[in-house]
Design a protein around this motif. Structure first.
Motif, PDB file in Angstrom:
ATOM      1  N   VAL A 185      32.555  49.755  28.887  1.00 48.10           N
ATOM      2  CA  VAL A 185      33.746  49.314  29.527  1.00 48.10           C
ATOM      3  C   VAL A 185      34.035  47.908  28.971  1.00 48.10           C
ATOM      4  O   VAL A 185      33.176  46.850  29.105  1.00 48.10           O
ATOM      5  CB  VAL A 185      33.912  49.499  30.806  1.00 48.10           C
ATOM      6  N   GLY A 214      34.811  44.128  28.841  1.00 50.38           N
ATOM      7  CA  GLY A 214      34.864  43.013  29.966  1.00 50.38           C
ATOM      8  C   GLY A 214      34.012  43.381  31.103  1.00 50.38           C
ATOM      9  O   GLY A 214      33.847  42.669  32.232  1.00 50.38           O
ATOM     10  N   ARG A 215      33.062  44.165  31.012  1.00 54.43           N
ATOM     11  CA  ARG A 215      32.176  44.503  32.119  1.00 54.43           C
ATOM     12  C   ARG A 215      30.670  44.669  31.469  1.00 54.43           C
ATOM     13  O   ARG A 215      29.892  45.419  32.060  1.00 54.43           O
ATOM     14  CB  ARG A 215      32.262  45.939  32.636  1.00 54.43           C
ATOM     15  N   LYS A 246      38.104  42.636  35.215  1.00 56.76           N
ATOM     16  CA  LYS A 246      37.315  42.371  33.883  1.00 56.76           C
ATOM     17  C   LYS A 246      37.214  40.962  33.579  1.00 56.76           C
ATOM     18  O   LYS A 246      38.055  40.225  33.834  1.00 56.76           O
ATOM     19  CB  LYS A 246      37.784  42.865  32.704  1.00 56.76           C
ATOM     20  N   THR A 247      35.724  40.599  33.079  1.00 60.18           N
ATOM     21  CA  THR A 247      35.552  39.198  32.558  1.00 60.18           C
ATOM     22  C   THR A 247      36.322  38.693  31.421  1.00 60.18           C
ATOM     23  O   THR A 247      36.686  39.669  30.678  1.00 60.18           O
ATOM     24  CB  THR A 247      34.223  38.995  32.539  1.00 60.18           C
TER      25      THR A 247
END
Length: 327
Positions: free
Chosen positions: A170, A172-173, A243-244
Protein backbone atom coordinates in the motif's frame (compact mmCIF):
# COMPACT_ATOMS: atom_id res chain seq x y z
CA UNK A 1 -0.41 -1.56 19.46
CA UNK A 2 -0.43 -4.90 17.69
CA UNK A 3 2.96 -5.67 16.19
CA UNK A 4 4.26 -8.48 14.01
CA UNK A 5 8.04 -8.87 14.02
CA UNK A 6 9.10 -11.13 11.18
CA UNK A 7 12.42 -12.52 12.33
CA UNK A 8 11.71 -11.63 15.95
CA UNK A 9 14.04 -14.24 17.39
CA UNK A 10 16.99 -12.84 15.43
CA UNK A 11 19.43 -10.27 16.78
CA UNK A 12 17.64 -7.00 16.00
CA UNK A 13 14.20 -8.55 16.41
CA UNK A 14 14.97 -9.42 20.02
CA UNK A 15 15.86 -5.83 20.91
CA UNK A 16 12.60 -4.60 19.38
CA UNK A 17 10.65 -7.34 21.15
CA UNK A 18 12.27 -6.47 24.47
CA UNK A 19 11.36 -2.80 24.03
CA UNK A 20 7.74 -3.61 23.25
CA UNK A 21 7.42 -5.90 26.23
CA UNK A 22 8.73 -3.18 28.55
CA UNK A 23 6.11 -0.66 27.49
CA UNK A 24 3.44 0.37 30.03
CA UNK A 25 1.00 -2.38 30.95
CA UNK A 26 -2.00 -0.27 29.99
CA UNK A 27 -1.01 -0.62 26.32
CA UNK A 28 -2.25 -3.79 24.66
CA UNK A 29 0.67 -5.33 22.80
CA UNK A 30 0.57 -8.55 20.82
CA UNK A 31 3.88 -9.60 19.32
CA UNK A 32 4.36 -12.31 16.76
CA UNK A 33 7.66 -13.52 15.39
CA UNK A 34 9.07 -16.16 13.12
CA UNK A 35 12.08 -18.37 13.53
CA UNK A 36 13.80 -21.03 11.46
CA UNK A 37 15.28 -23.39 14.04
CA UNK A 38 15.07 -26.85 12.50
CA UNK A 39 14.79 -28.56 15.87
CA UNK A 40 12.58 -26.09 17.72
CA UNK A 41 8.84 -26.24 17.20
CA UNK A 42 6.39 -23.55 18.26
CA UNK A 43 5.65 -25.36 21.53
CA UNK A 44 9.13 -25.74 23.01
CA UNK A 45 10.86 -22.68 21.60
CA UNK A 46 12.13 -20.58 24.55
CA UNK A 47 10.61 -17.30 23.34
CA UNK A 48 7.11 -18.79 23.48
CA UNK A 49 7.31 -18.76 27.28
CA UNK A 50 7.44 -14.95 27.40
CA UNK A 51 4.19 -13.32 28.49
CA UNK A 52 2.34 -11.31 25.83
CA UNK A 53 4.19 -13.01 22.95
CA UNK A 54 2.61 -15.23 20.35
CA UNK A 55 4.90 -17.47 18.34
CA UNK A 56 4.39 -18.67 14.79
CA UNK A 57 6.67 -20.86 12.75
CA UNK A 58 6.90 -19.31 9.29
CA UNK A 59 9.04 -20.21 6.31
CA UNK A 60 9.91 -16.85 4.77
CA UNK A 61 11.17 -18.49 1.57
CA UNK A 62 8.01 -20.47 0.77
CA UNK A 63 5.43 -18.51 2.73
CA UNK A 64 4.32 -21.60 4.66
CA UNK A 65 2.67 -20.51 7.90
CA UNK A 66 2.45 -16.83 6.92
CA UNK A 67 -1.32 -16.79 6.42
CA UNK A 68 -2.01 -18.41 9.79
CA UNK A 69 0.35 -15.98 11.49
CA UNK A 70 -1.17 -12.83 9.98
CA UNK A 71 -4.73 -14.10 10.44
CA UNK A 72 -4.12 -14.76 14.13
CA UNK A 73 -2.47 -11.37 14.67
CA UNK A 74 -4.89 -9.17 12.71
CA UNK A 75 -5.72 -6.34 12.93
CA UNK A 76 -2.10 -5.22 12.87
CA UNK A 77 -0.75 -1.71 13.42
CA UNK A 78 2.92 -2.34 12.65
CA UNK A 79 4.87 -5.03 10.80
CA UNK A 80 8.66 -5.03 11.04
CA UNK A 81 10.50 -7.31 8.65
CA UNK A 82 13.87 -8.27 10.14
CA UNK A 83 14.07 -11.71 8.53
CA UNK A 84 16.92 -12.20 6.08
CA UNK A 85 19.85 -14.25 4.94
CA UNK A 86 22.35 -11.58 5.92
CA UNK A 87 25.72 -13.25 5.32
CA UNK A 88 27.03 -11.95 1.96
CA UNK A 89 29.18 -15.05 1.53
CA UNK A 90 26.27 -17.40 2.12
CA UNK A 91 24.05 -15.36 -0.19
CA UNK A 92 26.65 -15.72 -2.93
CA UNK A 93 26.70 -19.51 -2.54
CA UNK A 94 22.92 -19.84 -2.28
CA UNK A 95 21.72 -17.03 -4.51
CA UNK A 96 18.27 -18.42 -5.29
CA UNK A 97 17.48 -19.10 -1.64
CA UNK A 98 18.79 -15.66 -0.69
CA UNK A 99 16.40 -14.02 -3.13
CA UNK A 100 13.46 -16.09 -1.89
CA UNK A 101 14.23 -15.27 1.74
CA UNK A 102 15.19 -11.63 1.39
CA UNK A 103 12.42 -10.44 -0.93
CA UNK A 104 9.25 -10.45 1.23
CA UNK A 105 6.91 -11.63 -1.53
CA UNK A 106 4.75 -13.79 0.72
CA UNK A 107 4.61 -11.23 3.52
CA UNK A 108 3.38 -8.44 1.24
CA UNK A 109 0.83 -10.66 -0.47
CA UNK A 110 -0.57 -12.01 2.79
CA UNK A 111 -0.79 -8.60 4.44
CA UNK A 112 -2.62 -7.21 1.42
CA UNK A 113 -5.07 -10.11 1.27
CA UNK A 114 -6.03 -9.68 4.92
CA UNK A 115 -6.17 -5.92 4.59
CA UNK A 116 -8.58 -6.14 1.64
CA UNK A 117 -10.85 -8.51 3.54
CA UNK A 118 -10.99 -6.31 6.62
CA UNK A 119 -11.09 -2.95 4.79
CA UNK A 120 -8.97 -1.60 7.65
CA UNK A 121 -6.06 0.79 7.21
CA UNK A 122 -3.01 -1.21 6.19
CA UNK A 123 -0.38 -1.67 8.90
CA UNK A 124 2.83 0.27 8.53
CA UNK A 125 5.43 -2.07 7.03
CA UNK A 126 9.02 -1.32 8.09
CA UNK A 127 11.55 -3.34 6.12
CA UNK A 128 15.18 -3.68 7.18
CA UNK A 129 17.38 -3.18 4.14
CA UNK A 130 21.15 -2.64 3.94
CA UNK A 131 23.86 -0.17 3.01
CA UNK A 132 25.10 -2.82 0.58
CA UNK A 133 22.56 -1.63 -2.00
CA UNK A 134 25.22 1.01 -2.80
CA UNK A 135 28.19 0.17 -5.02
CA UNK A 136 30.85 1.51 -2.67
CA UNK A 137 32.30 3.98 -5.16
CA UNK A 138 31.28 7.15 -3.29
CA UNK A 139 31.62 8.11 0.38
CA UNK A 140 28.66 9.38 2.36
CA UNK A 141 25.92 8.21 0.02
CA UNK A 142 22.62 10.07 0.07
CA UNK A 143 19.26 8.44 -0.79
CA UNK A 144 18.17 10.78 -3.59
CA UNK A 145 21.67 11.44 -4.95
CA UNK A 146 23.46 8.10 -5.09
CA UNK A 147 21.50 5.52 -7.05
CA UNK A 148 21.68 1.96 -5.67
CA UNK A 149 23.89 -0.38 -7.69
CA UNK A 150 24.76 -3.43 -5.57
CA UNK A 151 27.86 -5.47 -6.38
CA UNK A 152 26.92 -8.75 -4.68
CA UNK A 153 23.92 -11.06 -4.31
CA UNK A 154 23.10 -9.89 -0.80
CA UNK A 155 22.85 -6.27 -1.93
CA UNK A 156 20.84 -7.21 -5.02
CA UNK A 157 18.38 -9.25 -2.97
CA UNK A 158 17.85 -6.36 -0.59
CA UNK A 159 17.37 -3.87 -3.42
CA UNK A 160 14.89 -6.26 -5.05
CA UNK A 161 13.07 -6.34 -1.72
CA UNK A 162 12.82 -2.55 -1.61
CA UNK A 163 11.48 -2.46 -5.17
CA UNK A 164 9.01 -5.28 -4.55
CA UNK A 165 7.56 -3.55 -1.49
CA UNK A 166 7.29 -0.23 -3.34
CA UNK A 167 5.43 -1.91 -6.21
CA UNK A 168 3.27 -4.36 -4.27
CA UNK A 169 2.35 -2.83 -0.92
CA UNK A 170 0.00 0.00 0.00
CA UNK A 171 1.41 3.36 -1.07
CA UNK A 172 2.43 5.54 1.84
CA UNK A 173 2.31 2.69 4.37
CA UNK A 174 5.81 1.28 4.00
CA UNK A 175 9.42 2.31 4.47
CA UNK A 176 12.73 0.54 3.88
CA UNK A 177 15.61 1.35 6.22
CA UNK A 178 19.11 0.85 4.81
CA UNK A 179 21.03 -0.25 7.86
CA UNK A 180 24.78 -0.30 8.30
CA UNK A 181 26.63 -2.71 10.65
CA UNK A 182 24.44 -3.26 13.73
CA UNK A 183 26.13 -3.19 17.13
CA UNK A 184 24.97 -3.98 20.63
CA UNK A 185 25.27 -6.26 23.59
CA UNK A 186 24.43 -9.94 23.54
CA UNK A 187 20.79 -10.36 22.44
CA UNK A 188 18.43 -9.95 25.39
CA UNK A 189 16.32 -13.09 25.04
CA UNK A 190 18.29 -15.93 23.46
CA UNK A 191 21.68 -16.42 21.76
CA UNK A 192 22.08 -16.07 18.02
CA UNK A 193 24.45 -18.13 15.91
CA UNK A 194 26.57 -15.37 14.39
CA UNK A 195 29.35 -13.90 16.58
CA UNK A 196 29.23 -10.17 17.31
CA UNK A 197 31.93 -8.12 15.58
CA UNK A 198 32.82 -6.11 18.66
CA UNK A 199 33.43 -9.38 20.57
CA UNK A 200 35.94 -10.32 17.90
CA UNK A 201 37.64 -6.93 18.32
CA UNK A 202 37.79 -7.20 22.10
CA UNK A 203 39.19 -10.74 21.98
CA UNK A 204 41.76 -9.63 19.39
CA UNK A 205 42.96 -6.80 21.64
CA UNK A 206 43.58 -9.23 24.49
CA UNK A 207 46.31 -11.11 22.63
CA UNK A 208 49.86 -10.29 21.66
CA UNK A 209 49.76 -11.64 18.10
CA UNK A 210 48.94 -9.26 15.27
CA UNK A 211 45.33 -9.37 14.08
CA UNK A 212 44.47 -7.95 10.66
CA UNK A 213 41.65 -5.47 10.06
CA UNK A 214 40.65 -3.92 6.75
CA UNK A 215 41.69 -0.29 6.32
CA UNK A 216 39.92 0.46 3.04
CA UNK A 217 36.26 -0.48 3.59
CA UNK A 218 34.07 2.12 5.27
CA UNK A 219 30.72 1.84 7.06
CA UNK A 220 28.58 3.86 9.47
CA UNK A 221 27.78 1.41 12.29
CA UNK A 222 24.56 1.90 14.27
CA UNK A 223 23.43 0.56 17.64
CA UNK A 224 20.48 -1.84 17.78
CA UNK A 225 18.79 0.37 20.38
CA UNK A 226 18.96 3.35 18.01
CA UNK A 227 17.32 1.29 15.26
CA UNK A 228 14.53 0.40 17.67
CA UNK A 229 14.14 4.10 18.47
CA UNK A 230 13.80 4.89 14.75
CA UNK A 231 11.18 2.16 14.24
CA UNK A 232 9.12 3.22 17.24
CA UNK A 233 9.22 6.86 16.13
CA UNK A 234 8.09 5.91 12.62
CA UNK A 235 5.20 3.86 14.00
CA UNK A 236 4.01 6.85 16.02
CA UNK A 237 4.34 9.24 13.09
CA UNK A 238 2.44 6.90 10.77
CA UNK A 239 -0.55 6.53 13.08
CA UNK A 240 -3.67 4.87 11.77
CA UNK A 241 -5.45 7.61 9.87
CA UNK A 242 -3.42 8.68 6.86
CA UNK A 243 -0.77 7.72 4.36
CA UNK A 244 2.68 9.11 5.02
CA UNK A 245 4.48 11.50 2.72
CA UNK A 246 7.93 10.18 3.65
CA UNK A 247 10.56 8.90 1.32
CA UNK A 248 10.11 5.19 0.64
CA UNK A 249 13.73 4.45 1.55
CA UNK A 250 16.05 5.95 4.15
CA UNK A 251 19.70 5.52 5.05
CA UNK A 252 20.03 4.35 8.65
CA UNK A 253 23.58 4.56 10.00
CA UNK A 254 25.48 6.09 12.85
CA UNK A 255 27.35 9.40 12.68
CA UNK A 256 30.87 7.93 12.23
CA UNK A 257 32.42 6.88 8.91
CA UNK A 258 34.86 4.14 9.96
CA UNK A 259 37.04 1.40 8.56
CA UNK A 260 37.41 -1.78 10.57
CA UNK A 261 40.86 -0.59 11.63
CA UNK A 262 39.22 2.58 12.97
CA UNK A 263 36.68 0.47 14.86
CA UNK A 264 39.39 -1.67 16.44
CA UNK A 265 41.55 1.28 17.47
CA UNK A 266 38.64 3.26 18.90
CA UNK A 267 37.52 0.20 20.84
CA UNK A 268 41.02 -0.03 22.31
CA UNK A 269 40.66 3.60 23.43
CA UNK A 270 37.35 2.81 25.12
CA UNK A 271 38.90 -0.16 26.92
CA UNK A 272 42.08 1.74 27.80
CA UNK A 273 44.30 -0.92 26.24
CA UNK A 274 46.99 -0.93 23.58
CA UNK A 275 46.14 -1.32 19.91
CA UNK A 276 49.68 -2.36 19.05
CA UNK A 277 48.55 -5.71 17.67
CA UNK A 278 46.01 -4.15 15.28
CA UNK A 279 47.45 -4.62 11.80
CA UNK A 280 45.93 -2.62 8.93
CA UNK A 281 45.58 -4.53 5.66
CA UNK A 282 43.84 -4.06 2.34
CA UNK A 283 40.57 -5.90 1.79
CA UNK A 284 42.10 -7.25 -1.41
CA UNK A 285 44.55 -9.26 0.71
CA UNK A 286 41.78 -11.73 1.62
CA UNK A 287 39.62 -13.80 -0.73
CA UNK A 288 36.19 -13.84 0.91
CA UNK A 289 34.46 -15.44 -2.05
CA UNK A 290 32.25 -12.41 -2.55
CA UNK A 291 32.71 -8.89 -3.88
CA UNK A 292 32.45 -6.35 -1.07
CA UNK A 293 31.72 -2.65 -1.72
CA UNK A 294 34.62 -0.45 -0.59
CA UNK A 295 32.94 2.65 0.82
CA UNK A 296 29.29 2.34 1.74
CA UNK A 297 29.37 5.06 4.34
CA UNK A 298 26.18 7.08 4.10
CA UNK A 299 24.50 10.17 5.46
CA UNK A 300 21.37 9.49 7.50
CA UNK A 301 20.29 13.09 8.08
CA UNK A 302 16.87 12.66 6.48
CA UNK A 303 15.82 9.81 8.76
CA UNK A 304 17.32 11.43 11.86
CA UNK A 305 15.41 14.64 11.13
CA UNK A 306 12.17 12.75 10.60
CA UNK A 307 12.34 10.61 13.74
CA UNK A 308 14.31 13.06 15.93
CA UNK A 309 16.65 10.20 16.87
CA UNK A 310 20.34 11.06 17.31
CA UNK A 311 22.26 7.79 16.90
CA UNK A 312 25.32 7.36 19.10
CA UNK A 313 28.86 7.21 17.72
CA UNK A 314 31.11 4.16 17.74
CA UNK A 315 32.75 4.77 21.11
CA UNK A 316 29.41 5.18 22.84
CA UNK A 317 28.13 2.11 21.02
CA UNK A 318 31.05 0.14 22.43
CA UNK A 319 30.56 1.49 25.95
CA UNK A 320 26.95 0.35 25.79
CA UNK A 321 27.69 -3.03 24.20
CA UNK A 322 30.43 -3.77 26.74
CA UNK A 323 28.29 -2.83 29.72
CA UNK A 324 30.25 0.35 30.45
CA UNK A 325 27.22 2.60 30.00
CA UNK A 326 23.50 2.36 30.64
CA UNK A 327 20.85 2.59 27.95
Amino acid sequence: MRVLIVGGSGYLGQFLLKYLLERPEDEVIAVGYTYADENAGPIDHPLTKIDRCRAFRVDAATGEGMDACVRAMAPLDLVVNCAAMSSPGKCEKEAELAMNLNVPTHLCRTLLEHNQKSEAIAPLLVHLSTDQVYDGESPNSVEDVNAPSPVNTYGRSKLNAELHIAENYVAGRHVSLRSSIITGSQPPLRPVSRPLFHDFIVNSLKGDEAVTFFEDEYRCPIAAVDIVAHIVALSKLAGKDAKTDWLMRYNMGGPDRLSRVDMARQTAEVLGVSDANVEAVSSASVDRGVISPADISMLSNKLNSLTLVSPMGWKDQMRLALGMAKM
